[in-house]
Design a protein around this motif. Structure first.
Motif, short mmCIF file in Angstrom:
data_model
loop_
_atom_site.label_atom_id
_atom_site.label_comp_id
_atom_site.label_asym_id
_atom_site.label_seq_id
_atom_site.Cartn_x
_atom_site.Cartn_y
_atom_site.Cartn_z
N GLY A 20 0.17 -1.15 -0.48
CA GLY A 20 -0.67 -0.05 -0.42
C GLY A 20 0.97 1.48 0.03
N ASP A 21 -0.04 2.20 -0.97
CA ASP A 21 0.79 3.45 -0.16
C ASP A 21 0.09 4.74 0.35
N ARG A 22 -1.10 4.29 -0.08
CA ARG A 22 -1.98 4.64 0.77
C ARG A 22 -3.38 4.24 1.11
N PHE A 23 -3.69 4.00 2.75
CA PHE A 23 -4.55 3.20 3.98
C PHE A 23 -6.04 4.18 3.68
N ALA A 24 -6.40 3.44 4.17
CA ALA A 24 -8.51 4.19 4.38
C ALA A 24 -9.07 2.70 5.28
N VAL A 25 -9.39 3.34 6.72
CA VAL A 25 -9.91 1.76 7.05
C VAL A 25 -11.37 2.36 7.86
N LEU A 26 -12.20 1.34 7.42
CA LEU A 26 -13.60 1.40 7.31
C LEU A 26 -14.22 1.08 8.91
N ILE A 27 -15.42 1.01 9.31
CA ILE A 27 -15.57 0.99 10.20
C ILE A 27 -17.33 1.07 10.40
N HIS A 28 -18.20 -0.45 10.51
CA HIS A 28 -19.56 0.02 10.35
C HIS A 28 -20.08 1.55 9.44
N GLY A 29 -19.18 1.32 8.13
CA GLY A 29 -19.70 1.34 7.18
C GLY A 29 -18.67 3.94 7.30
N ARG A 30 -18.26 3.75 8.42
CA ARG A 30 -17.18 4.71 8.31
C ARG A 30 -15.40 5.45 7.76
N LYS A 31 -15.78 5.94 7.81
CA LYS A 31 -13.98 6.44 7.47
C LYS A 31 -13.85 6.61 8.83
N VAL A 32 -12.96 5.49 9.86
CA VAL A 32 -12.03 6.27 10.85
C VAL A 32 -10.58 6.44 10.79
N ASP A 33 -9.78 6.25 10.32
CA ASP A 33 -8.53 6.72 9.33
C ASP A 33 -8.35 6.92 8.62
N ASP A 34 -7.33 6.82 8.11
CA ASP A 34 -6.61 7.92 6.69
C ASP A 34 -5.34 7.95 6.67
N PHE A 35 -4.64 7.68 5.80
CA PHE A 35 -3.02 7.86 6.31
C PHE A 35 -1.93 6.74 4.85
N ARG A 36 -0.78 7.82 5.81
CA ARG A 36 -0.07 6.99 3.65
C ARG A 36 0.76 6.31 4.17
N LYS A 37 1.51 5.89 4.07
CA LYS A 37 3.29 4.10 3.80
C LYS A 37 3.57 5.11 4.90
N GLY A 38 3.75 4.51 6.21
CA GLY A 38 4.36 4.35 7.28
C GLY A 38 4.55 5.39 8.47
N GLU A 39 2.73 5.76 8.41
CA GLU A 39 2.42 6.89 9.20
C GLU A 39 2.05 6.60 10.46
N ARG A 40 1.57 4.88 10.28
CA ARG A 40 0.94 4.22 11.16
C ARG A 40 1.86 2.40 11.54
N SER A 41 1.57 2.45 12.67
CA SER A 41 2.45 0.79 12.57
C SER A 41 1.13 0.07 12.46
N ARG A 42 1.67 -1.62 12.56
CA ARG A 42 1.67 -2.93 12.15
C ARG A 42 0.45 -2.82 13.28
N ALA A 43 0.21 -2.89 14.44
CA ALA A 43 -0.51 -2.83 15.62
C ALA A 43 -1.40 -1.40 16.23
N GLU A 44 -0.62 -0.15 15.59
CA GLU A 44 -1.81 0.33 15.13
C GLU A 44 -2.74 0.32 14.64
N ILE A 45 -2.55 -0.13 12.84
CA ILE A 45 -3.44 -0.52 12.22
C ILE A 45 -4.57 -2.02 12.61
N THR A 46 -4.42 -2.32 13.01
CA THR A 46 -4.56 -3.75 13.84
C THR A 46 -5.43 -3.11 15.13
#
Ligand SMILES: Nc1ncnc2c1ncn2[C@@H]1O[C@H](COP(=O)(O)OP(=O)(O)O)[C@@H](O)[C@H]1O
Ligand SMILES: [Mg+2]
Lengths: 373, 267
Positions: free
Chosen positions: B214-240
């Motif tokens: 991935g270059d960019r990431f968006a996280v969806l929960i229950h139909g809402r975008k809860v976060d949006d970030f670029r490569k390297g801005e979050r750790s694996r644990a944070e994303i999980t």
């Protein structure tokens, strides 16, 4: 003309020229694999087995010209219905209304040209129109609503039976109307060649060639396989799924109507009760022929072989000296055996490549049942 | 900054009154991989069905190269170069490779109604297209798709999309049903498409797969975008953590801590 020759074969193998190592190394094994991969293999085995069986038991009478005419006539009429029904089943839909369409179109022809004295060709056109309209109704209801075609066509099957009976009685006061075809029409649709071969044999062969061309040679065949294989993916690939299905339902109605016309012309009359046996007989022929009931797999040559198998069993029984009661038993067993054989051949086809790769047995089975993920 | 190839602003979708998606804004540029992350039922498939013309949004706007679009059918989207490989879909198990590759776009020979399906061309093109993606086990056009492995089937549908000139390639959970090796291959194919300048929308719930390509990431929960970030801005644990909505993971951790405590006491 070359395309005509290819009609009967499902997967005409392309030359392996573009591949670095052509598959000439294990020639016999490769040939077996390619053959076993074809959907009509089970039907071919079935047809040969029943033919040999009745040739042995029925003897020279079964093998005489009369015996030959007996089963080809039955196969031809059934084939005219089964081939378009098979095409529809490959697209993933059933048509149980063919029985009433045969009755309705027969009565239409007999009433129009016998009772009302309209020209015979006009009666034929009206009869075919009845088939096309029922097909259109089946197609539109099935594609517009999410009601399975099994239920929709069961509805039209009963509805048309009632309508045919009611209208016949109301219009003519009878359920049995006679008609005299003009000589030209009779010679085209309903006469016996050499005193024993129905002209329906020619119609059946022509229809099989036409449908075989559409399914296996023309680009539309690809649409039909795709629609039956995975409707959603076919739609996503820009295929007009609903329109194609409606056309196939109309073809199925037309096939049944043609049989109605053939029978009326052959017997110089119609009754409201004819044709009902075609509902199950056509499905038996198509399924024995290797068409997957859920769609996406099958061939025209398979349907023809299934039709022949059916006809040989139902007619061959008369030459054995046994009671014809046993015919249905044989057919029932044959149907089950054919389905098992077809499943085996299909699994073989799906497994051809996996054999050499390690593991992933589960995957293979998962794939064999199309999409269960 | 260049205009994004594909852009969503405030897109919503409700099914019979319940919101499957609410106020989603995203953008993808050529040669970029956008990863859509989210748990089952988060609305990922619904979102890409909007992008591919299967569903119409009930609110918001979709823009392609800056122009607002209103897809009435999958065809409208594919005409604009948006190719979608739907979850569980796209390949026809009982068809041959050559036929399945060209479903809906059959190469023909001949004229008018006498046109015939050009098997030879279909076989040559389909086999070379999948081989270019590194699938060397497909050597014949008449192989049955159902005899291929899951990864090979994904490769086949991706090859198809690329062959027909996809500018945006949308993949719904292409690695979900695959083994480790097969998944790696699909990820490599995604990188190949990215390198060719294709904008890729990669739907997954596998954080590792997403982080790999991935270059960019968006996280969806229950139909809402809860976060949006670029490569390297979050750790694996944070994303999980994000995907699980934070709470679930925290709960699990405290439960685990309790187990360990209990185990220590009973010893
Ligand atoms: N056609 C539909 N009709 C009604 N509800 C739907 C439909 N498609 C999806 N949904 C609902 O929308 C939500 C999101 O589903 P989906 O997009 O498939 O999630 P995901 O792909 O992230 O697992 C789910 O609650 C699902 O039940
Ligand atoms: Mg999904």
């Amino acid at each position: 003309m070359q395309t005509r020759l290819n009609v009967a074969s499902t997967g005409v193998r392309t030359s392996p020229k573009l591949v670095a190592q052509p598959a000439t190394v294990h020639e016999p094994r490769q040939t077996f694999r390619r053959l076993s991969r074809r959907s009509e293999m089970g039907a071919l085995v079935g047809a040969v087995v029943v033919f040999v069986f009745f040739a042995v038991l029925g003897g020279s009478k079964f093998l005489s010209v009369g015996g030959f005419a007996g089963w080809t006539n039955v196969a031809a009429e059934l084939g005219v219905v089964a081939v378009p029904v098979g095409l529809l089943m490959i697209a993933g839909e059933l048509d149980l209304s063919v029985g009433s369409v045969i009755a309705a179109s027969s009565m239409t022809l007999a009433i129009a040209s016998g009772y009302w004295q309209l020209p015979y060709p006009v009666g034929i056109l009206l009869a075919l129109a009845v088939g096309a309209i029922v097909g259109l109704i089946n197609g539109i209801i099935t594609t517009r609503t999410n009601v399975p075609s099994f239920v929709v066509t069961l509805g039209t099957q009963f509805g048309m039976a009632g309508l045919t009976l009611g209208l016949s009685r109301a219009l003519t006061g009878s359920t049995n109307v006679s008609v005299t075809p003009d000589p030209v029409s009779k010679s085209i649709v309903g006469t016996l060649i050499a005193g024993q071969f129905e002209t329906s044999i020619l119609w059946c062969i022509g229809l099989a060639l036409l449908v075989g061309w559409v399914l296996h040679v023309s680009p539309w065949g690809n649409w039909i396989f795709a629609i039956g294989g995975d409707k959603e993916s076919a739609r996503a690939a820009d295929i007009p799924v609903a329109r194609t299905k409606v056309v196939l339902f109309v073809c199925s109605g037309l096939g049944a109507a043609l049989v109605g016309v053939i029978q009326t012309s052959l017997y110089n009359g119609a009754q409201t009760a004819i044709g009902q046996s075609f509902v199950f007989n056509s499905i038996i022929a198509v399924v024995i022929g290797g068409v997957l009931l859920t769609g996406g797999y099958g061939s025209v040559i398979g349907v023809i072989l299934g039709t022949i198998t059916f006809a040989v069993v139902t007619q061959g029984i008369y030459y054995t000296g046994w009671s014809s009661d046993w015919g249905s038993l044989i057919l029932g067993i044959l149907l089950l055996v054919a389905v098992l054989l077809n499943n085996t051949f299909r699994r073989l086809a799906l497994a051809t490549k996996r054999q050499r790769s390690v593991g992933s047995r589960k995957d293979r089975n998962g794939n064999a049942t199309t999409r269960t993920e | 900054m260049a205009t994004p190839l594909l852009e969503l602003s405030n897109v919503s979708k409700s099914f019979a009154g319940s919101d499957a998606l609410k106020d989603i804004s995203l953008e993808v540029e050529p040669g970029q991989v956008l990863c859509l992350l989210g748990d089952n039922g988060a609305g990922k498939s619904t979102l890409i069905k909007i992008l591919s013309g299967v569903h119409r949004p009930t609110g918001g706007e979709v823009r392609v190269s800056g122009t607002p679009v209103n897809f009435g059918s999958p065809k409208d989207a594919s005409v604009l170069g948006i190719a979608t490989v739907h979850q569980f879909g796209g390949s026809f198990p009982l068809m041959t490779v050559e036929r399945s590759f060209f479903v809906g776009r059959e190469p023909t020979k001949g004229w008018g109604v006498f046109r015939i399906f050009d098997k030879k061309t279909a076989a040559a093109i389909s086999v070379s297209a999948v081989q270019r993606l590194g699938i060397t086990r497909i050597t014949r056009g008449d192989q049955i798709v159902g005899s291929l492995s899951g990864g090979e089937r994904q490769a086949l549908v991706i090859a198809r999309a690329v062959h027909f000139g996809a500018k945006v390639l949308i993949l719904d959970e292409p690695t979900a049903a695959l083994g480790v090796k097969e998944a790696t291959h699909v990820l490599r194919i995604i990188m190949q498409a990215r390198a060719a300048g294709v904008a890729v929308v990669f739907v997954t719930h596998n954080v590792l797969h997403a982080m790999t390509v991935g270059d960019r990431f968006a996280v969806l929960i229950h139909g809402r975008k809860v976060d949006d970030f670029r490569k390297g801005e979050r750790s694996r644990a944070e994303i999980t953590d994000l995907m699980a909505g934070g709470e679930a993971m925290a709960e699990l951790e405290s439960e685990l801590a309790q187990y360990e405590l209990d185990a220590g006491e009973s010893r």
